[in-house]
Design a protein around this motif. Structure first.
Motif, PDB file in Angstrom:
ATOM      1  N   GLU A 157       0.890  -1.172   0.000  1.00 49.36           N
ATOM      2  CA  GLU A 157       0.000   0.000   0.000  1.00 49.36           C
ATOM      3  C   GLU A 157       0.913   1.202   0.000  1.00 49.36           C
ATOM      4  OE1 GLU A 157      -2.977   0.025   3.111  1.00 49.36           O
ATOM      5  OE2 GLU A 157      -3.801  -1.844   2.292  1.00 49.36           O
ATOM      6  N   GLY A 158       0.865   1.985  -1.067  1.00 48.74           N
ATOM      7  CA  GLY A 158       1.860   3.052  -1.222  1.00 48.74           C
ATOM      8  C   GLY A 158       3.216   2.385  -1.334  1.00 48.74           C
ATOM      9  N   ASP A 159       4.163   2.817  -0.487  1.00 51.02           N
ATOM     10  CA  ASP A 159       5.505   2.231  -0.560  1.00 51.02           C
ATOM     11  C   ASP A 159       5.705   1.134   0.475  1.00 51.02           C
ATOM     12  OD1 ASP A 159       6.289   3.822  -2.603  1.00 51.02           O
ATOM     13  OD2 ASP A 159       7.046   5.432  -1.291  1.00 51.02           O
ATOM     14  N   LYS A 160       4.644   0.802   1.209  1.00 55.24           N
ATOM     15  CA  LYS A 160       4.826  -0.138   2.322  1.00 55.24           C
ATOM     16  C   LYS A 160       4.214  -1.509   2.030  1.00 55.24           C
ATOM     17  CE  LYS A 160       4.138  -0.726   7.276  1.00 55.24           C
ATOM     18  NZ  LYS A 160       4.321  -2.145   7.056  1.00 55.24           N
ATOM     19  N   VAL A 161       4.958  -2.537   2.397  1.00 56.21           N
ATOM     20  CA  VAL A 161       4.443  -3.900   2.239  1.00 56.21           C
ATOM     21  C   VAL A 161       3.390  -4.164   3.312  1.00 56.21           C
ATOM     22  CG1 VAL A 161       5.118  -6.313   2.586  1.00 56.21           C
ATOM     23  CG2 VAL A 161       6.478  -4.837   1.112  1.00 56.21           C
ATOM     24  N   GLY A 184      16.980 -17.301  -0.868  1.00 55.00           N
ATOM     25  CA  GLY A 184      18.305 -17.645  -1.403  1.00 55.00           C
ATOM     26  C   GLY A 184      18.400 -17.357  -2.890  1.00 55.00           C
ATOM     27  N   PRO A 185      18.686 -18.389  -3.694  1.00 55.40           N
ATOM     28  CA  PRO A 185      18.875 -18.149  -5.130  1.00 55.40           C
ATOM     29  C   PRO A 185      17.629 -17.611  -5.838  1.00 55.40           C
ATOM     30  CG  PRO A 185      19.566 -20.372  -4.512  1.00 55.40           C
ATOM     31  CD  PRO A 185      18.924 -19.780  -3.303  1.00 55.40           C
ATOM     32  N   TRP A 186      16.466 -17.713  -5.199  1.00 56.68           N
ATOM     33  CA  TRP A 186      15.233 -17.200  -5.828  1.00 56.68           C
ATOM     34  C   TRP A 186      15.028 -15.704  -5.541  1.00 56.68           C
ATOM     35  CZ3 TRP A 186      15.604 -22.276  -4.416  1.00 56.68           C
ATOM     36  CH2 TRP A 186      15.114 -23.235  -5.302  1.00 56.68           C
ATOM     37  N   SER A 187      15.831 -15.120  -4.656  1.00 55.94           N
ATOM     38  CA  SER A 187      15.585 -13.729  -4.234  1.00 55.94           C
ATOM     39  C   SER A 187      15.595 -12.748  -5.401  1.00 55.94           C
ATOM     40  CB  SER A 187      16.645 -13.258  -3.238  1.00 55.94           C
ATOM     41  OG  SER A 187      16.658 -14.088  -2.134  1.00 55.94           O
ATOM     42  N   LYS A 188      16.334 -13.097  -6.419  1.00 53.27           N
ATOM     43  CA  LYS A 188      16.365 -12.277  -7.636  1.00 53.27           C
ATOM     44  C   LYS A 188      14.936 -12.142  -8.182  1.00 53.27           C
ATOM     45  CE  LYS A 188      19.105 -10.217 -10.165  1.00 53.27           C
ATOM     46  NZ  LYS A 188      19.822  -9.121  -9.540  1.00 53.27           N
ATOM     47  N   PHE A 189      14.162 -13.234  -8.081  1.00 54.13           N
ATOM     48  CA  PHE A 189      12.797 -13.274  -8.655  1.00 54.13           C
ATOM     49  C   PHE A 189      11.760 -12.747  -7.660  1.00 54.13           C
ATOM     50  CE2 PHE A 189      15.504 -16.559 -10.402  1.00 54.13           C
ATOM     51  CZ  PHE A 189      15.472 -16.257 -11.757  1.00 54.13           C
ATOM     52  N   THR A 190      11.900 -13.134  -6.390  1.00 53.01           N
ATOM     53  CA  THR A 190      10.925 -12.653  -5.398  1.00 53.01           C
ATOM     54  C   THR A 190      11.068 -11.143  -5.209  1.00 53.01           C
ATOM     55  OG1 THR A 190      12.465 -13.613  -3.810  1.00 53.01           O
ATOM     56  CG2 THR A 190      10.364 -14.699  -4.020  1.00 53.01           C
ATOM     57  N   GLY A 191      12.302 -10.640  -5.275  1.00 48.74           N
ATOM     58  CA  GLY A 191      12.528  -9.195  -5.149  1.00 48.74           C
ATOM     59  C   GLY A 191      11.747  -8.414  -6.205  1.00 48.74           C
ATOM     60  N   ASP A 192      11.650  -9.012  -7.398  1.00 47.30           N
ATOM     61  CA  ASP A 192      10.884  -8.367  -8.498  1.00 47.30           C
ATOM     62  C   ASP A 192       9.452  -8.067  -8.071  1.00 47.30           C
ATOM     63  OD1 ASP A 192      12.883  -8.336 -10.303  1.00 47.30           O
ATOM     64  OD2 ASP A 192      12.228 -10.118 -11.426  1.00 47.30           O
ATOM     65  N   MET A 193       8.901  -8.878  -7.160  1.00 45.09           N
ATOM     66  CA  MET A 193       7.490  -8.701  -6.755  1.00 45.09           C
ATOM     67  C   MET A 193       7.276  -7.363  -6.054  1.00 45.09           C
ATOM     68  SD  MET A 193       6.323 -12.347  -5.171  1.00 45.09           S
ATOM     69  CE  MET A 193       6.923 -13.890  -5.741  1.00 45.09           C
ATOM     70  N   GLY A 198       9.515  -4.780  -6.802  1.00 44.65           N
ATOM     71  CA  GLY A 198      10.296  -3.828  -7.597  1.00 44.65           C
ATOM     72  C   GLY A 198      11.703  -3.616  -7.057  1.00 44.65           C
ATOM     73  N   LEU A 199      12.233  -4.650  -6.386  1.00 40.11           N
ATOM     74  CA  LEU A 199      13.565  -4.522  -5.797  1.00 40.11           C
ATOM     75  C   LEU A 199      14.565  -5.366  -6.590  1.00 40.11           C
ATOM     76  CD1 LEU A 199      14.854  -3.275  -3.189  1.00 40.11           C
ATOM     77  CD2 LEU A 199      14.558  -5.516  -2.133  1.00 40.11           C
ATOM     78  N   ASP A 200      15.657  -4.728  -7.001  1.00 36.26           N
ATOM     79  CA  ASP A 200      16.701  -5.471  -7.694  1.00 36.26           C
ATOM     80  C   ASP A 200      17.658  -6.013  -6.629  1.00 36.26           C
ATOM     81  OD1 ASP A 200      18.468  -6.522  -9.460  1.00 36.26           O
ATOM     82  OD2 ASP A 200      19.302  -4.599 -10.123  1.00 36.26           O
ATOM     83  N   VAL A 201      17.494  -7.281  -6.282  1.00 33.84           N
ATOM     84  CA  VAL A 201      18.343  -7.866  -5.228  1.00 33.84           C
ATOM     85  C   VAL A 201      19.711  -8.189  -5.846  1.00 33.84           C
ATOM     86  CG1 VAL A 201      18.581  -9.756  -3.562  1.00 33.84           C
ATOM     87  CG2 VAL A 201      16.315  -8.779  -4.023  1.00 33.84           C
ATOM     88  N   ILE A 257      23.024 -10.682   2.759  1.00 28.86           N
ATOM     89  CA  ILE A 257      22.278  -9.420   2.835  1.00 28.86           C
ATOM     90  C   ILE A 257      21.189  -9.632   3.882  1.00 28.86           C
ATOM     91  CG2 ILE A 257      21.091  -7.598   1.580  1.00 28.86           C
ATOM     92  CD1 ILE A 257      21.934  -8.905  -1.035  1.00 28.86           C
ATOM     93  N   LEU A 258      21.267  -8.820   4.929  1.00 23.38           N
ATOM     94  CA  LEU A 258      20.366  -9.014   6.071  1.00 23.38           C
ATOM     95  C   LEU A 258      19.697  -7.712   6.453  1.00 23.38           C
ATOM     96  CD1 LEU A 258      22.316 -10.966   8.829  1.00 23.38           C
ATOM     97  CD2 LEU A 258      20.517 -11.808   7.339  1.00 23.38           C
ATOM     98  N   GLY A 259      18.385  -7.774   6.669  1.00 21.70           N
ATOM     99  CA  GLY A 259      17.709  -6.627   7.269  1.00 21.70           C
ATOM    100  C   GLY A 259      16.876  -5.821   6.299  1.00 21.70           C
ATOM    101  N   GLU A 260      16.695  -4.541   6.650  1.00 24.47           N
ATOM    102  CA  GLU A 260      15.784  -3.685   5.893  1.00 24.47           C
ATOM    103  C   GLU A 260      16.278  -3.441   4.471  1.00 24.47           C
ATOM    104  OE1 GLU A 260      14.033  -0.687   9.230  1.00 24.47           O
ATOM    105  OE2 GLU A 260      16.192  -0.986   9.124  1.00 24.47           O
ATOM    106  N   THR A 261      15.303  -3.100   3.602  1.00 24.02           N
ATOM    107  CA  THR A 261      15.606  -2.761   2.202  1.00 24.02           C
ATOM    108  C   THR A 261      14.962  -1.400   1.924  1.00 24.02           C
ATOM    109  OG1 THR A 261      13.555  -3.681   1.302  1.00 24.02           O
ATOM    110  CG2 THR A 261      15.389  -5.223   1.608  1.00 24.02           C
ATOM    111  N   PRO A 262      15.183  -0.848   0.743  1.00 23.48           N
ATOM    112  CA  PRO A 262      14.514   0.423   0.426  1.00 23.48           C
ATOM    113  C   PRO A 262      12.987   0.295   0.412  1.00 23.48           C
ATOM    114  CG  PRO A 262      16.353   0.040  -1.056  1.00 23.48           C
ATOM    115  CD  PRO A 262      16.179  -1.220  -0.259  1.00 23.48           C
TER     116      PRO A 262
END
Ligand code: FAD
Length: 386
Positions: free
Chosen positions: A182-186, A207-216, A218-221, A333-338
């Motif tokens: 909602e807006g910028d918040k999950v 793990g290796p899927w984070s590249k794809f889940t991050g897309d959900m 809009g995050l480029d992991v 990579i641990l913790g908060e993201t943009p």
């Protein structure tokens, strides 16, 4: 008491271990979503070595190594087999002065924590421990009888069981298909059951899927996949007459797997710019076994010929390929993201079994109490942002 709702995507060692550490907080409501089985992906392909000293994780992170090792020892003491410990000991070979210095520091740290460790320069003694080794061109070797390797799948399932006992929920065979913002918040996620869940925090442990889940979201992991090609060798004579220790060189490592020997190129020797070593591939397309490249077995046989000639005539029994999720500095990579409310616990590369307990302990504290730690600061997403 108002509960904090946390959804974890992925039930490998990262997700299961984080789920358990979160479940220790009485105001946490945790659900782990795993599209397949617990600890069945990269975790199941792992060698599971957690050595008291080697070059896989810098001595700067000694506490991470020790917390991991002792968490699994306690697990094993609570219920034999629950961490799958095989106490073979470890021999870490010093091929140059830099490696030698790392080993010697590691031995001092291990001894300070009450474990045995010795640096051996007597080549006959090294050969007593590993009769098939060549002691030419080495300075010495660090040795301990106290460690060995664990079973990542057993550990993940034990953490999942402990988490459920504490009131957490595990959903296997359930794929997360959408992360809701909602807006910028999950605010939650959707699964392939067609159900929507509300969450305060979603943690990506894929793990290796984070590249794809991050897309959900809009995050480029920023991870690459390095190929983890493991080969199982049947030694000449079918059975070794001695306990094969975890054997570590900077370029590769080996350990016993039943009567066979598991060998793999070390993750820190992978070059992210070499398309044979690293790239971005789809982990869903990995075969259960096989799929390996001749390059890696040729490399490993050359290494064995020079360093452990006594087993170079082994037969090749089987092999598998898996992908390790590696940020460019080979640290997690641990913790908060943009993206507000979207956390990462990924990029464990070749050290996820060692690192998951300390990372999960600290990340759970951040999520539940808002308190950071030096480890989280070192391994934060923001270090990788240009
Ligand atoms: C050959 C090899 C040797 C290794 N040796 C060692 C070692 O000696 N010591 C060590 O410490 N480490 C070692 N490692 C590294 C270690 O195994 C990994 O770092 C660790 O297992 C990674 O765990 P993970 O939970 O991050 O990933 P995974 O185990 O891959 O788990 C990710 C999970 O996410 C699930 N998932 C993905 N997308 C979704 C979705 N949309 N919805 C729901 N679920 C999803 C997947 O099904 C998977 O189960 C090795 C790795 C390999 C491959």
């Amino acid at each position: 008491m108002e509960k904090k709702k946390i959804g974890i995507i992925g039930g490998g060692i990262s997700g299961a271990c984080l789920g358990y550490h979160l479940s220790l907080y009485d105001n946490a409501e945790v659900i782990v979503f795993e599209k397949d089985t617990i600890g069945g992906a990269s975790t199941a392909k792992s060698a599971g070595t957690v050595c008291l000293f080697d070059d896989s994780l810098r001595n700067r992170y000694w506490d991470v190594r020790l917390y991991g090792f002792e968490s699994y020892l306690k697990m094993e003491a609570e219920e034999k087999g629950s961490a799958g410990f095989d106490k073979t000991g470890t021999l870490v070979v010093a091929t140059n002065e830099q490696v030698e210095a790392t080993i010697k520091t590691g031995i001092a740290l291990a001894k300070a924590a009450g474990y045995n460790g010795e640096y051996i320069t007597d080549k006959d003694r090294i050969k007593e421990i590993l009769p098939d080794i060549s002691t030419e061109n080495i300075l010495g070797a660090g040795y301990t009888q106290d460690d060995g390797y664990f079973d990542g799948t057993m550990i993940s399932n034990t953490y999942a069981k402990k988490m459920q006992k504490n009131g957490g929920t595990i959903k296997t065979g359930v794929k997360v298909t959408e992360v809701i913002k909602e807006g910028d918040k999950v605010t939650g996620l959707k699964t392939d059951e067609g159900i929507t869940y509300d969450f305060d925090v979603v943690v990506d442990c894929t793990g290796p899927w984070s590249k794809f889940t991050g897309d959900m979201v809009g995050l480029d992991v920023p991870i690459w996949h390095t190929k983890a090609e493991a080969f199982f060798l049947c030694p000449p004579g079918k059975k070794l007459s001695y306990t094969f220790p975890v054997l570590k060189y900077p370029e590769f490592y080996a350990l016993r797997a039943g009567d066979n020997i598991f060998i793999c190129k070390s993750h820190l020797s992978m070059d992210l710019n070499n398309p044979m070593h690293a790239g971005q591939w789809d982990p869903d397309k990995l075969p259960a076994t096989g799929g390996t490249d001749d390059y890696f077995i040729d490399f490993l046989l050359d290494q064995l010929e020079a360093k452990v000639p006594g087993i170079v005539d082994s037969g090749l029994v089987s092999s598998w390929l898996s992908y390790r999720a590696e940020p460019k500095d080979f640290l997690p990579i641990l913790g908060e993201t943009p993206v507000e409310g979207y956390y990462l616990a990924t990029g464990y590369g070749g050290n996820g079994v060692i690192e998951a307990p300390a990372s999960s302990r600290d990340l759970a504290k951040l999520i539940m109490r808002g308190e950071s730690t030096p480890l989280l600061e070192d391994w934060a997403f923001k270090r990788l942002m240009k």
